[in-house]
Design a protein around this motif. Sequence first.
Motif, PDB file in Angstrom:
ATOM      1  N   UNK A 149       7.415   1.926  83.699  1.00 29.56           N
ATOM      2  CA  UNK A 149       8.316   1.842  82.533  1.00 29.56           C
ATOM      3  C   UNK A 149       8.060   0.605  81.678  1.00 29.56           C
ATOM      4  N   UNK A 150       7.823  -0.539  82.315  1.00 30.03           N
ATOM      5  CA  UNK A 150       7.541  -1.761  81.553  1.00 30.03           C
ATOM      6  C   UNK A 150       6.206  -1.651  80.824  1.00 30.03           C
ATOM      7  N   UNK A 151       5.224  -1.024  81.467  1.00 29.20           N
ATOM      8  CA  UNK A 151       3.905  -0.862  80.847  1.00 29.20           C
ATOM      9  C   UNK A 151       3.994   0.073  79.646  1.00 29.20           C
ATOM     10  N   UNK A 152       4.762   1.146  79.783  1.00 29.35           N
ATOM     11  CA  UNK A 152       4.963   2.073  78.665  1.00 29.35           C
ATOM     12  C   UNK A 152       5.627   1.350  77.496  1.00 29.35           C
ATOM     13  N   UNK A 153       6.629   0.540  77.784  1.00 26.46           N
ATOM     14  CA  UNK A 153       7.307  -0.213  76.720  1.00 26.46           C
ATOM     15  C   UNK A 153       6.340  -1.145  76.001  1.00 26.46           C
ATOM     16  N   UNK A 154       5.438  -1.762  76.748  1.00 26.94           N
ATOM     17  CA  UNK A 154       4.475  -2.671  76.129  1.00 26.94           C
ATOM     18  C   UNK A 154       3.484  -1.907  75.258  1.00 26.94           C
ATOM     19  N   UNK A 155       3.074  -0.734  75.682  1.00 29.51           N
ATOM     20  CA  UNK A 155       2.177   0.091  74.862  1.00 29.51           C
ATOM     21  C   UNK A 155       2.860   0.469  73.554  1.00 29.51           C
ATOM     22  N   UNK A 156       4.140   0.829  73.625  1.00 27.11           N
ATOM     23  CA  UNK A 156       4.889   1.166  72.413  1.00 27.11           C
ATOM     24  C   UNK A 156       4.991  -0.052  71.495  1.00 27.11           C
ATOM     25  N   UNK A 157       5.230  -1.225  72.067  1.00 27.55           N
ATOM     26  CA  UNK A 157       5.297  -2.453  71.263  1.00 27.55           C
ATOM     27  C   UNK A 157       3.970  -2.706  70.552  1.00 27.55           C
ATOM     28  N   UNK A 158       2.872  -2.496  71.259  1.00 26.81           N
ATOM     29  CA  UNK A 158       1.551  -2.692  70.643  1.00 26.81           C
ATOM     30  C   UNK A 158       1.334  -1.666  69.532  1.00 26.81           C
ATOM     31  N   UNK A 159       1.790  -0.427  69.744  1.00 27.32           N
ATOM     32  CA  UNK A 159       1.663   0.589  68.699  1.00 27.32           C
ATOM     33  C   UNK A 159       2.428   0.162  67.449  1.00 27.32           C
ATOM     34  N   UNK A 160       3.659  -0.318  67.617  1.00 26.96           N
ATOM     35  CA  UNK A 160       4.442  -0.767  66.472  1.00 26.96           C
ATOM     36  C   UNK A 160       3.802  -1.994  65.830  1.00 26.96           C
ATOM     37  N   UNK A 161       3.209  -2.859  66.652  1.00 28.38           N
ATOM     38  CA  UNK A 161       2.527  -4.030  66.118  1.00 28.38           C
ATOM     39  C   UNK A 161       1.295  -3.691  65.303  1.00 28.38           C
ATOM     40  N   UNK A 162       0.769  -2.478  65.493  1.00 26.43           N
ATOM     41  CA  UNK A 162      -0.410  -2.074  64.720  1.00 26.43           C
ATOM     42  C   UNK A 162      -0.110  -1.989  63.230  1.00 26.43           C
ATOM     43  N   UNK A 163       1.181  -2.066  62.867  1.00 27.40           N
ATOM     44  CA  UNK A 163       1.538  -2.023  61.443  1.00 27.40           C
ATOM     45  C   UNK A 163       0.878  -3.154  60.658  1.00 27.40           C
ATOM     46  N   UNK A 164       0.630  -4.287  61.307  1.00 27.26           N
ATOM     47  CA  UNK A 164       0.006  -5.406  60.588  1.00 27.26           C
ATOM     48  C   UNK A 164      -1.485  -5.176  60.364  1.00 27.26           C
ATOM     49  N   UNK A 165      -2.057  -4.164  61.023  1.00 36.00           N
ATOM     50  CA  UNK A 165      -3.488  -3.898  60.846  1.00 36.00           C
ATOM     51  C   UNK A 165      -3.798  -3.426  59.424  1.00 36.00           C
ATOM     52  N   UNK A 166      -2.769  -2.969  58.710  1.00 35.34           N
ATOM     53  CA  UNK A 166      -2.971  -2.628  57.312  1.00 35.34           C
ATOM     54  C   UNK A 166      -3.363  -3.826  56.470  1.00 35.34           C
ATOM     55  N   UNK A 167      -3.080  -5.041  56.969  1.00 31.03           N
ATOM     56  CA  UNK A 167      -3.439  -6.257  56.241  1.00 31.03           C
ATOM     57  C   UNK A 167      -4.943  -6.442  56.143  1.00 31.03           C
ATOM     58  N   UNK A 168      -5.703  -5.783  57.013  1.00 32.63           N
ATOM     59  CA  UNK A 168      -7.167  -5.874  56.928  1.00 32.63           C
ATOM     60  C   UNK A 168      -7.761  -4.531  56.501  1.00 32.63           C
ATOM     61  N   UNK A 169      -6.905  -3.699  55.880  1.00 29.26           N
ATOM     62  CA  UNK A 169      -7.324  -2.412  55.296  1.00 29.26           C
ATOM     63  C   UNK A 169      -7.587  -1.308  56.316  1.00 29.26           C
ATOM     64  N   UNK A 170      -7.028  -1.417  57.508  1.00 33.31           N
ATOM     65  CA  UNK A 170      -7.049  -0.291  58.437  1.00 33.31           C
ATOM     66  C   UNK A 170      -6.035   0.728  57.949  1.00 33.31           C
ATOM     67  N   UNK A 171      -6.435   1.967  57.823  1.00 33.56           N
ATOM     68  CA  UNK A 171      -5.606   2.954  57.139  1.00 33.56           C
ATOM     69  C   UNK A 171      -4.555   3.580  58.050  1.00 33.56           C
ATOM     70  N   UNK A 172      -3.757   2.717  58.709  1.00 31.31           N
ATOM     71  CA  UNK A 172      -2.685   3.228  59.568  1.00 31.31           C
ATOM     72  C   UNK A 172      -1.432   3.478  58.724  1.00 31.31           C
ATOM     73  N   UNK A 173      -0.299   3.713  59.390  1.00 23.76           N
ATOM     74  CA  UNK A 173       0.889   4.204  58.700  1.00 23.76           C
ATOM     75  C   UNK A 173       1.445   3.209  57.678  1.00 23.76           C
ATOM     76  N   UNK A 174       1.549   1.946  58.027  1.00 27.50           N
ATOM     77  CA  UNK A 174       2.101   0.983  57.067  1.00 27.50           C
ATOM     78  C   UNK A 174       1.188   0.828  55.852  1.00 27.50           C
ATOM     79  N   UNK A 175      -0.124   0.932  56.075  1.00 24.67           N
ATOM     80  CA  UNK A 175      -1.074   0.900  54.961  1.00 24.67           C
ATOM     81  C   UNK A 175      -0.829   2.073  54.032  1.00 24.67           C
TER      82      UNK A 175
END
Length: 226
Positions: A149-175
């Motif tokens: 359960x803790x590992x799953x929560x951390x994976x979800x946190x990393x997924x949500x953190x991927x929102x900042x990847x749009x700052x380098x032009x990765x075409x994810x959701x926030x981008x």
Amino acid sequence: MRITLDFAAVLGQWPLLLKGVAWTLALTAVAAVIGVAVGVACAWVRSQGPAGPRLVVGAYVELVRNTPFIVQLFFVFFGLPAAGVRLSPETASVLAMVVNLGAYATEIIRAGLDATPRGQVEAALSLALDRTQVFLRVVLPPALRKVWPALVSQIVIVMLGSAVCGQISTEELSYAANLIQSRNFRPFEAFIVATALYLLLAAGVRRLLDWAGARFLFGSRRPAGR
């Protein structure tokens, strides 16, 4: 002042939103598989490895856990080219997410390993299993079950953190949301839609990983930790 909402202007750009969701899920899937593998390896080093590697892994874990993800991302994308390593935005995003998840997963998995009874390990060794077999067959599976359960929560946190990847032009959701609002000047609606999609993704990924862990990793239909 009257505010008129126009969600149709955002939802009409559904191909961009769908592409952003697909990229977010793809980045998360690759980072989760490699990051958890890194976490398992580093957790073993921290719990059973030689002193030298333990110090190296410990430094890696402390460095990553005490710096912001966006700084790690910028270091990979903007810093590594100074050393002659040039990466695409997508590759840099995956690498930063793996590094980040690997450090947190190390401590999560190590907690599970340390909770394994010593007698269980000694019993396995008495059956002529070598250290690698004991770790992979006797120690790791119940450890993962405890901390899943803790590992799953951390994976979800990393997924949500991927929102900042749009700052380098990765075409994810926030981008995608930022691109849409720059076209139709509807930032409020664009980011409300993005927020709703992130919420659905987080809930869906969590349920999927709970189900996958119970079904494929632990041989049980009941989610780990429940």
